[in-house]
Enzyme design. Sequence first.
Site, mmCIF file in Angstrom:
data_model
loop_
_atom_site.group_PDB
_atom_site.id
_atom_site.type_symbol
_atom_site.label_atom_id
_atom_site.label_comp_id
_atom_site.label_asym_id
_atom_site.label_seq_id
_atom_site.Cartn_x
_atom_site.Cartn_y
_atom_site.Cartn_z
ATOM 1 C CG ASP A 129 -9.176 -6.171 3.162
ATOM 2 O OD1 ASP A 129 -9.636 -5.251 3.851
ATOM 3 O OD2 ASP A 129 -9.784 -6.689 2.214
ATOM 4 C CG ASP A 188 -14.436 -2.927 -1.587
ATOM 5 O OD1 ASP A 188 -13.542 -2.466 -0.847
ATOM 6 O OD2 ASP A 188 -14.713 -4.135 -1.643
HETATM 7 C C1 GAL Z 1 -12.443 -5.896 0.761
HETATM 8 C C2 GAL Z 1 -11.389 -5.119 0.015
HETATM 9 C C3 GAL Z 1 -11.400 -5.565 -1.421
HETATM 10 C C4 GAL Z 1 -11.135 -7.045 -1.490
HETATM 11 C C5 GAL Z 1 -12.101 -7.829 -0.591
HETATM 12 C C6 GAL Z 1 -11.723 -9.274 -0.472
HETATM 13 O O1 GAL Z 1 -12.433 -5.506 2.091
HETATM 14 O O2 GAL Z 1 -11.635 -3.748 0.136
HETATM 15 O O3 GAL Z 1 -10.456 -4.830 -2.165
HETATM 16 O O4 GAL Z 1 -9.810 -7.296 -1.099
HETATM 17 O O5 GAL Z 1 -12.147 -7.279 0.691
HETATM 18 O O6 GAL Z 1 -12.588 -9.997 0.359
#
Ligand code: GAL
Length: 683
Positions: A413, A491
Amino acid sequence: MIEPKAQSPLRARTTIHFLTLLILGLGFQGSGAETVWLDSLDLSNLRQGWGRPQVNRAIRETPLTIAGKVFARGVGTHATSTLWVQLDGGTERFTANVGVDDAAAGPGTVIFRVLADGRRVFDSGVMKTGTPPKAVNLDLRGRKLLLLQVLDAGDGIAFDHANWADARFEVTGVKPKTVPVPTEEAVILTPRPGPAPRINGPKVYGCRPGNPFLYRIPTQGERPITFSAKGLPKSLNLDAETGIIAGQAPLRGEYEVTLRAKNRHGTATRTLRIIAGDTLALTPPMGWNHWYAHYDRITDAMMREAADIMISSGMADVGYQYVNVDDCWMMAPKHNDPLRVGRLRDAQGVLLPNKYFPDMKLLADYIHSKGLKAGIYISPGPLTCAGFAGSWQHEALDAKTFADWGYDFLKYDWCSYSRVADGREPGADQVPNWAQGGRRLEVYTHPYKLMGDLLKQQPRDIVYNLCQYGMANVWEWGEAVGAHCWRTAGDLGFELDRIFEVALKNAEHRAWSRPGAWNDPDYIQIGWIGNARGGGLPQPCPLTPNEQYSYLSLWALMAAPIFYSGDMTKLDDFTLNVLCNPEVIEVNQDPLGQCGAVSVLNDETFILVKDLEDGSKAAGLFNRGEFPAEAALPWPVAGLTGPAKVRDLWRQQDLGVSSGPYRATLPRHGVVLLRLTPVRAAK
Ligand code: GAL
């Protein structure tokens, strides 16, 4: 209204009376009508795509301003938004000035719409920043239910700051009040599985020669079931009682295995093609991810419980397989829970899990003991999105550590990678946002290729999931950097009101969807989910039953990874019926790996059609609209040239043979999902 025929005296009298009322009514203030401002109503029922509804100011808390004109009163919202107002016949008129707020100052376009008792009575057409305000002036006498809508005009919701300025009702009877989105009965459409065995799961499975192999045959039916297999490579063993195949992936090649499951009610067989080669995830990965249920509250115990429930609920019997931890399993430099704060790595540089995760290897072992697979998460940046340890400058060691611990899936990520992307030290000022341009493609691909190459070197099959929100058209290069799936957008947790829009956007990248390469529009958030904004405890999801059927249908037709991300301890019969229909999942897991093609019928309805390996087609008819809608699927749109057997997949019901078109009334935000199997016309 136009009256085409001569009027009867009674009718004429009524019309005069009506006109008198109208004339009187137009002088509302004088006639005793009361003004009720939209901004004075309960706006907690307003659903919108971003931010919170604002009273007498725009979404960014600035004065309501449309094309330079400032309004003292009104409601500032953000596309896409809906507000249902119950009038019960007491409202005479609704007036407003609508437009995009000047502070949006971006390329956003919106459409304002008003529907009265299901009929469109106002449509602003496409508006953007600078478009002069449009006047709404509606006669609502006798109307019961009003719907105020702001649509995104087809280009996403960025900069869609929408103002209902000067919005007011002139009321002579019952006062208008906002109401929640109409509720629906949660009807379970899918029949319960029978007691005889039924083997589900993918028909094709990829592995790398010589690596550890683990596959639990997804099978419904009353236990005990006895499993056997014909044609299983010698390096693999099948446990007859559990149906778990384990061992070492065979030499490079294709192996056709006949799986058999038998219990006292019958026997089922199914062919599984095992392909030992370079490609993993030959069908979209399926499983559970903790994020939207538990955020930074996740513990080892919750992960184990999720694995237990994946088995006991029957989810594993239809193909759910991965049990994936997301962010917050590591240590953080700072966090409000001291048990998650500490040294990020040991003296050798190996990642240290936080106090809620006593042993990451034992956790993976536990998940494997059930025949399931374990997934882990980290960022290429110095820190993850939630501020926990990232892999930056430790990539090789982390890839090895994940393999040593036994993880089968990595979500990588982007998060804080922006801080180091251009060679700056962590903590330096944020580099310009990618959307503002200025970065070479290599800046985006580099961290993902680095980890992709490292994962390939591990003596373990690790499915690789990129999470960078679709930047730099990731679908065009995801496969080349070694990934098996990639998030195509931000998200979904923040955009649950927009599943149709998000899906339509995701489906635009259908050309890149193929076995081992999947577009990922994010997780399935139904049942009980956490509150994405506040990180709050799980509560029932805001989606209606029909929206939930649509959600799974869209993901199935798009060949998207299916990861449930709700609270496993709160699964109820309805949620399981949406998650676990094996005929719907078969559409998702079809070996062709095709993402369906979209045909838009009108503003409200569209069709998604997908070719399946056996020559049949899967087709979904969807209604994005706020009221039931008629739709028809013409056979040529489904690629059919003759009669076909029609099966309703949610109800698992044959509907006979048809030469099309198939017509249906679709409920609000609902779907009909069909499988169409061509039949030879009788001579
Ligand atoms: C975001 C991601 C989410 C989750 C989150 C965790 O960037 O898109 O799916 O993993 O971080 O902090």
